[in-house]
Design a protein around this motif. Structure first.
Motif, PDB file in Angstrom:
ATOM      1  N   ALA A  91       0.841  -1.203   0.000  1.00 51.26           N
ATOM      2  CA  ALA A  91       0.000   0.000   0.000  1.00 51.26           C
ATOM      3  C   ALA A  91       0.876   1.252   0.000  1.00 51.26           C
ATOM      4  O   ALA A  91       0.507   2.284  -0.583  1.00 51.26           O
ATOM      5  N   VAL A  92       2.047   1.170   0.649  1.00 49.17           N
ATOM      6  CA  VAL A  92       3.000   2.288   0.627  1.00 49.17           C
ATOM      7  C   VAL A  92       3.506   2.499  -0.802  1.00 49.17           C
ATOM      8  O   VAL A  92       3.590   3.627  -1.293  1.00 49.17           O
ATOM      9  N   ALA A  97       2.807   5.586  -6.054  1.00 49.73           N
ATOM     10  CA  ALA A  97       2.352   5.559  -7.445  1.00 49.73           C
ATOM     11  C   ALA A  97       1.227   6.566  -7.655  1.00 49.73           C
ATOM     12  O   ALA A  97       1.190   7.268  -8.673  1.00 49.73           O
ATOM     13  N   GLY A  98       0.297   6.647  -6.687  1.00 46.38           N
ATOM     14  CA  GLY A  98      -0.779   7.629  -6.777  1.00 46.38           C
ATOM     15  C   GLY A  98      -0.253   9.048  -6.741  1.00 46.38           C
ATOM     16  O   GLY A  98      -0.684   9.912  -7.519  1.00 46.38           O
ATOM     17  N   ASP A 187       1.029   0.842 -13.149  1.00 45.71           N
ATOM     18  CA  ASP A 187       0.634   0.585 -11.769  1.00 45.71           C
ATOM     19  C   ASP A 187      -0.818   0.999 -11.529  1.00 45.71           C
ATOM     20  O   ASP A 187      -1.572   0.303 -10.836  1.00 45.71           O
ATOM     21  N   LEU A 188      -1.209   2.154 -12.085  1.00 51.43           N
ATOM     22  CA  LEU A 188      -2.590   2.603 -11.925  1.00 51.43           C
ATOM     23  C   LEU A 188      -3.550   1.626 -12.608  1.00 51.43           C
ATOM     24  O   LEU A 188      -4.589   1.266 -12.033  1.00 51.43           O
ATOM     25  N   LEU A 189      -3.227   1.189 -13.808  1.00 50.18           N
ATOM     26  CA  LEU A 189      -4.068   0.213 -14.497  1.00 50.18           C
ATOM     27  C   LEU A 189      -4.143  -1.084 -13.696  1.00 50.18           C
ATOM     28  O   LEU A 189      -5.211  -1.707 -13.592  1.00 50.18           O
ATOM     29  N   ALA A 190      -3.010  -1.482 -13.117  1.00 53.85           N
ATOM     30  CA  ALA A 190      -2.980  -2.724 -12.329  1.00 53.85           C
ATOM     31  C   ALA A 190      -3.864  -2.616 -11.099  1.00 53.85           C
ATOM     32  O   ALA A 190      -4.588  -3.573 -10.764  1.00 53.85           O
ATOM     33  N   ALA A 260      -6.411   1.411  -1.289  1.00 51.44           N
ATOM     34  CA  ALA A 260      -6.426   2.552  -0.368  1.00 51.44           C
ATOM     35  C   ALA A 260      -5.187   3.408  -0.553  1.00 51.44           C
ATOM     36  O   ALA A 260      -5.252   4.644  -0.431  1.00 51.44           O
ATOM     37  N   GLY A 261      -4.051   2.777  -0.829  1.00 53.55           N
ATOM     38  CA  GLY A 261      -2.823   3.538  -1.031  1.00 53.55           C
ATOM     39  C   GLY A 261      -2.947   4.503  -2.191  1.00 53.55           C
ATOM     40  O   GLY A 261      -2.552   5.673  -2.086  1.00 53.55           O
ATOM     41  N   VAL A 262      -3.489   4.050  -3.323  1.00 46.20           N
ATOM     42  CA  VAL A 262      -3.665   4.919  -4.486  1.00 46.20           C
ATOM     43  C   VAL A 262      -4.638   6.049  -4.180  1.00 46.20           C
ATOM     44  O   VAL A 262      -4.401   7.209  -4.528  1.00 46.20           O
ATOM     45  N   LEU A 263      -5.753   5.724  -3.521  1.00 44.62           N
ATOM     46  CA  LEU A 263      -6.747   6.756  -3.198  1.00 44.62           C
ATOM     47  C   LEU A 263      -6.148   7.828  -2.292  1.00 44.62           C
ATOM     48  O   LEU A 263      -6.390   9.024  -2.488  1.00 44.62           O
TER      49      LEU A 263
END
Length: 452
Positions: A91-92, A97-98, A187-190, A260-263
């Motif tokens: 998640a980190v 990536a986010g 990474d976002l697509l994944a 949650a990490g991306v958000l």
């Protein structure tokens, strides 16, 4: 100062792909890639250690450590160490990536369509073609094997730049930025694929409750300078607990907790508000958080995940052959070694044809091919999706791990051959990108027109 691009002649176009970025962007990406190179070395070390332990008499101890459970059961957080690494530490990684993707779209190269269209389209092509190749090879193998269709869709930037460091490639800045952006979009697509295709038994209540700490996190992050000034303690004391609460609730909802990490990364402001001093007031919260968290991600979170996920008992040459004979493994290797470069190259070629653009004069299509092959180095996210698709320790999961390692190694070797052949040309470009004849602190090839 002369332009690095020749003037357009009759019938020519001034639209270039893989042109140089602005000098500040060049410096920022160079700094990121230096850190990712170190992270890639640690990732490789953790992977080798895991494979050694899993294939020696220490295997029982290794698996016992990976499967050791710790946590608070009433909150559904009594997880094995391997699960904590996959759900928590990654998640980190996805938080970064986010942050990186939002920064690119708000203040980086992706804020303009002309620059965004190439890496975004290439990333999409690098996801679709490998998935199609995997499905084609496993079409008659049953629904269970088809669950692995997304395994070969991601590019591991840490491993990729570590390969560049090992082979001593002086890959031009435009292609390095392309590779980094491609991996971030990957990474976002994944994470979207994980959220929509690898989440089960969704619990609406925890998911709705997660909106509360996420909303408060976003509110305080956007007003960080008002509440906390320039001190870093607010992020640790206030934002971190809110981030952990969001992560725990998303985890409890049945959606993979890395979402949650991306958000949370998307919730952090990239540019300082007017009240916070505006864009000219120095680094914003996103840049400060990235500076502090990237070493944690590259130096600890991702290597620890690799240590717990890459360990697989191969069983010698016979075991390796049996693993690679599995259609799942064949599909992954073919998708990484062939699907990734085909998808990236095809998508990039389509962009040049539909936009009437041309490659930057300093580059050739063989350079794009080398980077596209390097895109087949999939590891971290591929291991995560393999576990989600087949279950940790299952035969298909073990075979998928062998295939990910094999395919990534083959992709790296093929990319090495192509990029090493061009290294003399890259040295010439590198010297050009360092030349500052007018001593203004900015190399002469980085002209103001690039930001227009």
């Amino acid at each position: 100062m002369t332009s690095p691009h020749p003037p357009a002649g009759p019938g020519e176009t001034r639209a270039w792909i893989f042109r140089r970025s602005s000098y500040p962007e060049y410096q920022r990406v160079a700094s990121i890639l230096r850190k990712e190179t170190v992270g890639g070395a640690l990732l490789l070390l953790a992977t080798v250690l895991a494979l050694i332990l899993a294939n020696t008499p220490a295997a029982d101890g290794y698996y016992a450590l990976r499967d050791f459970e710790i946590g608070y059961e009433p909150w559904h957080l009594n997880l094995s160490l391997g699960a904590w690494a996959a759900d928590g530490l990654l998640a980190v990684f996805f938080f970064l990536a986010g942050l990186e993707l939002k920064r690119e779209f708000v203040a980086g190269d992706l804020r303009t369509f002309s620059r965004a269209v190439v890496p975004v389209t290439a990333a999409v092509g690098g996801v679709i073609v490998p998935a199609l190749i995997f499905v084609a090879i496993n079409a008659t193998s049953g629904a269970e094997t088809l669950r692995g269709w997304a395994i070969p869709t991601a590019t591991d930037i840490a491993f990729a730049v570590a390969v560049l460091a090992v082979i001593g490639s002086r890959l031009p800045s435009a292609l390095r930025i392309f590779l980094l952006t491609l991996a971030v979009v990957d990474d976002l697509l994944a994470i979207g694929i994980i959220a929509f295709f690898y989440s089960a038994d969704i619990q609406p209540l925890p998911l709705l409750l997660a909106v509360v700490p996420l909303g408060v996190f976003a509110f305080l992050a956007h007003r960080y300078s008002v509440f906390f000034g320039s001190t870093p303690w607010g992020a640790a004391v206030i934002l971190l607990p809110l981030g952990l609460a969001t992560w725990a609730l998303v985890h409890g909802s049945g959606i993979h907790a890395t979402v949650a990490g991306v958000l949370l990364g998307f919730a952090v402001p990239v540019v300082r508000s007017r009240r916070g001093g505006g864009p000219g007031a120095g680094p914003g919260l996103a840049e400060n958080l990235e500076h502090r968290i990237r070493p944690v991600s590259a130096g600890f979170a991702v290597p620890v995940f690799a240590f717990f996920s890459a360990g697989v008992t191969i069983g010698g040459v016979a075991g390796l052959g049996a693993a690679l004979a599995d259609p799942v493994a064949l599909g992954i290797v073919a998708a990484l070694v062939l699907g990734k470069p085909i998808g990236i190259m095809l998508a990039t070629w389509v962009v040049t044809k539909t936009t009437r653009a041309s490659l930057d004069p300093d580059l050739a299509w063989v350079d794009v091919l080398g980077v596209a092959m390097l895109g087949g180095v999939g590891f971290t996210v591929s291991l995560l999706i393999a576990e989600l698709a087949f279950g940790q320790g299952s035969p298909h999961d073990d075979h998928a791990k062998v295939a990910i390692l094999t395919g990534s190694l083959l992709a790296a070797l093929l990319a090495t051959v192509v990029l090493r052949v061009r290294n003399r040309h890259y040295r010439i470009i590198d010297e050009k990108e360092r030349l500052d004849a007018d001593d203004d602190g900015i190399p002469d090839v980085f002209t103001p027109e690039q930001d227009s």
